[in-house]
Enzyme design. Sequence first.
Site, PDB file in Angstrom:
ATOM      1  N   ASP A  15     -26.879   0.512   0.743  1.00 37.16           N
ATOM      2  CA  ASP A  15     -26.823   0.190  -0.682  1.00 37.16           C
ATOM      3  C   ASP A  15     -26.317  -1.224  -0.918  1.00 37.16           C
ATOM      4  OD1 ASP A  15     -27.617   2.645  -1.447  1.00 37.16           O
ATOM      5  OD2 ASP A  15     -25.611   3.425  -1.859  1.00 37.16           O
ATOM      6  N   LYS A  44     -29.277  -0.607  -5.120  1.00 34.07           N
ATOM      7  CA  LYS A  44     -29.555  -0.197  -6.491  1.00 34.07           C
ATOM      8  C   LYS A  44     -28.427  -0.727  -7.354  1.00 34.07           C
ATOM      9  CE  LYS A  44     -30.166   4.153  -5.651  1.00 34.07           C
ATOM     10  NZ  LYS A  44     -30.182   5.587  -5.943  1.00 34.07           N
ATOM     11  N   MET A  71     -18.658   4.390 -12.709  1.00 37.93           N
ATOM     12  CA  MET A  71     -19.743   3.796 -13.496  1.00 37.93           C
ATOM     13  C   MET A  71     -19.389   3.775 -14.981  1.00 37.93           C
ATOM     14  SD  MET A  71     -22.925   5.587 -11.510  1.00 37.93           S
ATOM     15  CE  MET A  71     -22.134   7.180 -11.313  1.00 37.93           C
TER      16      MET A  71
HETATM   17  N1  SAH Z   1     -20.230   7.090  -3.700  1.00 37.05           N
HETATM   18  C1  SAH Z   1     -19.378   6.133  -4.337  1.00 37.05           C
HETATM   19  C2  SAH Z   1     -19.626   6.016  -5.821  1.00 37.05           C
HETATM   20  C3  SAH Z   1     -20.940   5.426  -6.171  1.00 37.05           C
HETATM   21  S1  SAH Z   1     -21.164   5.269  -7.888  1.00 37.05           S
HETATM   22  C4  SAH Z   1     -17.917   6.490  -4.048  1.00 37.05           C
HETATM   23  O1  SAH Z   1     -17.653   7.592  -3.560  1.00 37.05           O
HETATM   24  O2  SAH Z   1     -17.051   5.672  -4.298  1.00 37.05           O
HETATM   25  C5  SAH Z   1     -20.778   3.593  -8.134  1.00 37.05           C
HETATM   26  C6  SAH Z   1     -19.460   3.451  -8.874  1.00 37.05           C
HETATM   27  O3  SAH Z   1     -18.393   3.657  -7.986  1.00 37.05           O
HETATM   28  C7  SAH Z   1     -19.210   2.076  -9.452  1.00 37.05           C
HETATM   29  O4  SAH Z   1     -19.823   1.926 -10.714  1.00 37.05           O
HETATM   30  C8  SAH Z   1     -17.708   2.062  -9.571  1.00 37.05           C
HETATM   31  O5  SAH Z   1     -17.284   2.775 -10.711  1.00 37.05           O
HETATM   32  C9  SAH Z   1     -17.294   2.867  -8.362  1.00 37.05           C
HETATM   33  N2  SAH Z   1     -16.950   2.023  -7.214  1.00 37.05           N
HETATM   34  C10 SAH Z   1     -17.570   1.964  -6.029  1.00 37.05           C
HETATM   35  N3  SAH Z   1     -16.941   1.111  -5.209  1.00 37.05           N
HETATM   36  C11 SAH Z   1     -15.880   0.634  -5.897  1.00 37.05           C
HETATM   37  C12 SAH Z   1     -14.818  -0.277  -5.604  1.00 37.05           C
HETATM   38  N4  SAH Z   1     -14.721  -0.873  -4.413  1.00 37.05           N
HETATM   39  N5  SAH Z   1     -13.908  -0.539  -6.558  1.00 37.05           N
HETATM   40  C13 SAH Z   1     -13.976   0.055  -7.767  1.00 37.05           C
HETATM   41  N6  SAH Z   1     -14.935   0.923  -8.084  1.00 37.05           N
HETATM   42  C14 SAH Z   1     -15.880   1.215  -7.169  1.00 37.05           C
END
Ligand code: SAH
Length: 481
Positions: A258, A280, A393
Amino acid sequence: MTRQDDAANRKLAVFPTFHKVEGRRVVVVGSAEEAAAKVRLLAETRARIEVIAPRIKPAVAAALDTAGGVWVRARFQPGLLEGAALVFAASGEERQDTAVVEAARKLGIPANAVDRPELCDFYVGALVNRAPVAIAITSTGVGPVLARHIRARIEALLPRETGDLARLAESFRDTVARVIVGAAERRRFWARFFSSPVAAHLQAGRPDVARAEAQRLLNSRSDDAGFVWLVGAGPGAEDLLTLRAQRVLQEADVIVHDALVPGEVIAMGRRDAERIAVGKRKGAHSVSQAQINAILVREAALGRRVVRLKAGDPLVFGRAGEEMAALREAGVAYDIVPGVTAALAAAASARIPLTLRGIASDLVFATGHDRSGDTLPGWAGLAMGGATVAVYMGRSVAARVAERLAEAGLAAETPVVVVENAAQRGETLYAGTLCDLAAFEGRDDVTGPALIVIGKAVGHADLPESQPLRAMLASRAVAAA
Ligand code: SAH
């Protein structure tokens, strides 16, 4: 620091190589204290060691004796270097060392002057010897103590029998090359070989059993079907990857990743693995989910080992459900490797107790919007009940989330923390209350992935330095001036 500086800092001033010295002369000129250390280091190799000096210190003599090297009792002359593979200047005197280095260079022999980096053609790393496997660590002269510290850790990590394992593999190499035709299939055999009980048998001092086990692996080899791992890459920092994720990354022929997964983590895969970006970003779907599913099925059908690398945990807002369904339908075997999800990384950075006795006994992983883009405060009731809510998100819908929560009756002063780029470079914390959250949505200075944490427990955070959630207009004006 600018981006260019940062990129330049990531490049090495040296290129690590391993110099062939077997049966060749390696010459140490001089008999300063450090000459003994160099002789001892060289004794780890099959070089023919020579020390050239008119007089020799007892420590150097002892080291030379143990190493089975020879003392050439002479003043230095350039001719004495002829034919040497490497030269070390270790007289302890600058003029003499300079003369030795210059003489070596004239003869085209790389030279090293002990403790004089400016004179060196090459540096000597801290060595971990598991012959035929060798690991050399250098800090390029910046932190020799650090290099030694790292070496100690690698020494502890790497069993003594690693060399035996390498030699056993070597003894099977021709057979394997004959029996297994395809390069990819051969690589899979070796991956299995090195993660099999063969190593454990060697460590337990059972070389015969180890050899039999290796033979059994070779005999029982079936035509490998492809395989997919859905792997959580964690929030971004390389050391928040699990050891299992790191291992399967090494085994993968293909890495499908990703946009949120940082380059450093993707780089942890094998250098020759194919990398497919299916980034994405919100609003810009470069590759559709259906296409991603198709890529996974296609690569596995080719017999490849595929890592599907996702930010955080693959099962949390990662659309893993659709990928699992596609794999199941296509009859492709898969496994899931969990990762540290963003909510946990954000809580750790902001030091928020996500659950707290008597204050918060529920923890909700929520999303800011559903499939139709609508906000989903279905969890508003839980928030009212004191749950800690982690909103994924949520940045672009923060205002609506705040509004709906307020409508549901959540107090305006309920504490809120937002963590941008949790566990990544550029990590920033923002703190405020529910009534500040609406203003957060409008901030165009927040561009990284952001996780919103709402709830009473947030008020008990041992929050490190943070910015106000609501951008202060005054301070922005000052910054702009
Ligand atoms: N599978 C991922 C989530 C994917 S959805 C997980 O478990 O973390 C994508 C969302 O995850 C982003 O919009 C944000 O809200 C959050 N996110 C992912 N990485 C992040 C990070 N390093 N810091 C803050 N938010 C994060």
